[in-house]
Design an enzyme around this catalytic site. Structure first.
Site, PDB file in Angstrom:
ATOM      1  CE  LYS A  65      -2.686   1.731   5.228  1.00  0.00           C
ATOM      2  NZ  LYS A  65      -2.460   1.098   3.913  1.00  0.00           N
ATOM      3  CB  SER A 122      -0.964   0.018   1.192  1.00  0.00           C
ATOM      4  OG  SER A 122      -0.259   0.068   2.416  1.00  0.00           O
TER       5      SER A 122
END
Length: 386
Positions: free
Chosen positions: A309, A264
């Site tokens: 996140k 990611s």
């Protein structure tokens, strides 16, 4: 014997000997003791869940464990950078070999920065922690490689690319006709330069007809008529293979992320490579965080754990957060207060928004940025293809 209390008021009940605790205080103490016992009980009970929590953020323009995140060879000219390009992480509780208590589950259920999933939705039943680490390490390595390709190309460095057959689907039209590691040179007599050009040429063929493909196999060029069929789900013309790019890297770009695994961080790695190889600080001194996989063609793909996140980035005080457009449904539901999020589908879109932020002096609120609401309405960033 006279009473010490005024007439008309009941004398309090006798206090328990040696405690000095009245009824009200005793009731409160009972509630506290009960809560402690319940909490202790919940910590003894485990649930079949996985909890996602915000993890650390790391600046791709700095070091991790004393080593630069991005390193390029001496024969490539580099330039000073500034500001921050953070890649973000997620911490998981309840992975292989771990247990989540009922207390941790309840706490996560009421905390917007945490997400709870059934364990079976996250991990196969018999997977081990070592297998998870190995898979994440492999995904990280692929991500770093593709990020280097994208960053180099964006900085004007030519990176040659071959298209090879990565897998042949059993019982597909190409089964027994095309082989793994066949390099695709031409389709229908036309040279191909990337996986998308191969797919588009095959799409021009009527399903059921053969498509002429020139391949390099064992150092010999072989022209093959490959059968096709119509894909039942998409209606597209297919031959039944998975293609992959094979890059000829002109320079060895090293990207290291310590113990962090998974794909990611690809988008942020690619921006860091580009920033290192181009003049001037890409962010203009601002702090940018983001997430998203990256393909060698510069396409940004979806990831897991985006609420965590975003919360970690908000805590870090970033000026802008780059989110994959494919994750916009989660972004809309979970964006922390005060965090400016912009959806992106390609490296070029991300680069454009970061450059705009630099020109605005780091003030993202002054920019007319696309939003995830617009993406979900079909009026924002383009969808990721491939």
């Amino acid at each position: 014997m006279s009473s010490p209390y005024h007439e008309g008021y009941d004398a309090p009940a006798e206090r328990p000997p040696h405690t000095g605790i009245g009824k009200r205080s005793g009731g409160v103490l009972g509630l506290v003791v009960g809560a402690v016992l319940v909490g202790a009980g919940l910590n003894l009970v485990t649930v079949d869940k996985v909890v996602y929590l915000p993890g650390p953020v790391y600046d791709t323009l700095q070091e991790i464990d004393g080593k630069p995140v991005v390193s390029v060879p001496d024969d490539l000219e580099t330039y000073p950078t500034g500001g921050s390009l953070y890649f973000t992480t997620v911490r998981l509780d309840g992975g292989p070999g771990q247990k989540v208590t009922a207390w941790e589950w309840l706490r996560a259920s009421v905390d917007p920065s945490r997400s709870v999933y059934p364990r079976a939705q996250v991990f196969p039943p018999d997977v081990t922690a070592e297998q998870v680490r190995e898979q994440n390490s492999e995904l990280m390595a692929h991500s770093q490689h593709d990020a280097a390709v994208v960053g180099l190309r964006a900085a004007g460095v030519e990176v040659p690319e071959d298209i090879v057959v990565a897998q042949v689907i059993v019982d597909a039209p190409a089964d027994g006709v095309l082989h793994v590691d066949d390099q695709i040179l031409q389709v229908e007599g036309e040279p191909v330069t990337d996986t998308e050009s191969v797919r588009s040429r095959i799409q021009a063929v009527e399903p059921g007809e053969s498509v002429s493909i020139l391949v390099l196999r064992d150092e010999e060029e072989v022209e093959i008529d490959v059968p096709t069929k119509r894909d039942a789900e998409t209606g597209r013309t297919i031959v039944g293979v998975y293609l992959a790019p094979r890059y000829e890297m002109p320079y060895e770009v090293e990207i290291q992320a310590g113990a962090v695994g998974g794909p990611s961080a690809g988008l942020m790695f690619s921006l860091a490579v580009y920033d290192t190889l181009t003049e001037g600080a890409l962010t203009g001194g601002a702090a940018v965080a983001g997430t998203g996989t990256i393909s060698g063609q510069g396409l940004v793909g979806p990831i897991s754990g985006i609420p965590q996140k975003m919360y970690a980035s908000a805590e870090a005080g970033v000026d802008l957060f780059l989110a994959p457009a494919a994750n916009c449904d989660e972004v809309v539901e979970a964006t922390p207060r005060g965090l400016t999020v912009v959806p992106v589908s390609t490296f070029d879109e991300a680069l454009e928004h970061v450059e705009a932020l630099a020109e605005a002096g780091g003030d993202a609120t002054s920019l007319d940025l696309p939003t995830c609401e617009q993406v979900l309405e079909g009026d924002g960033a383009t969808e990721t293809g491939g």
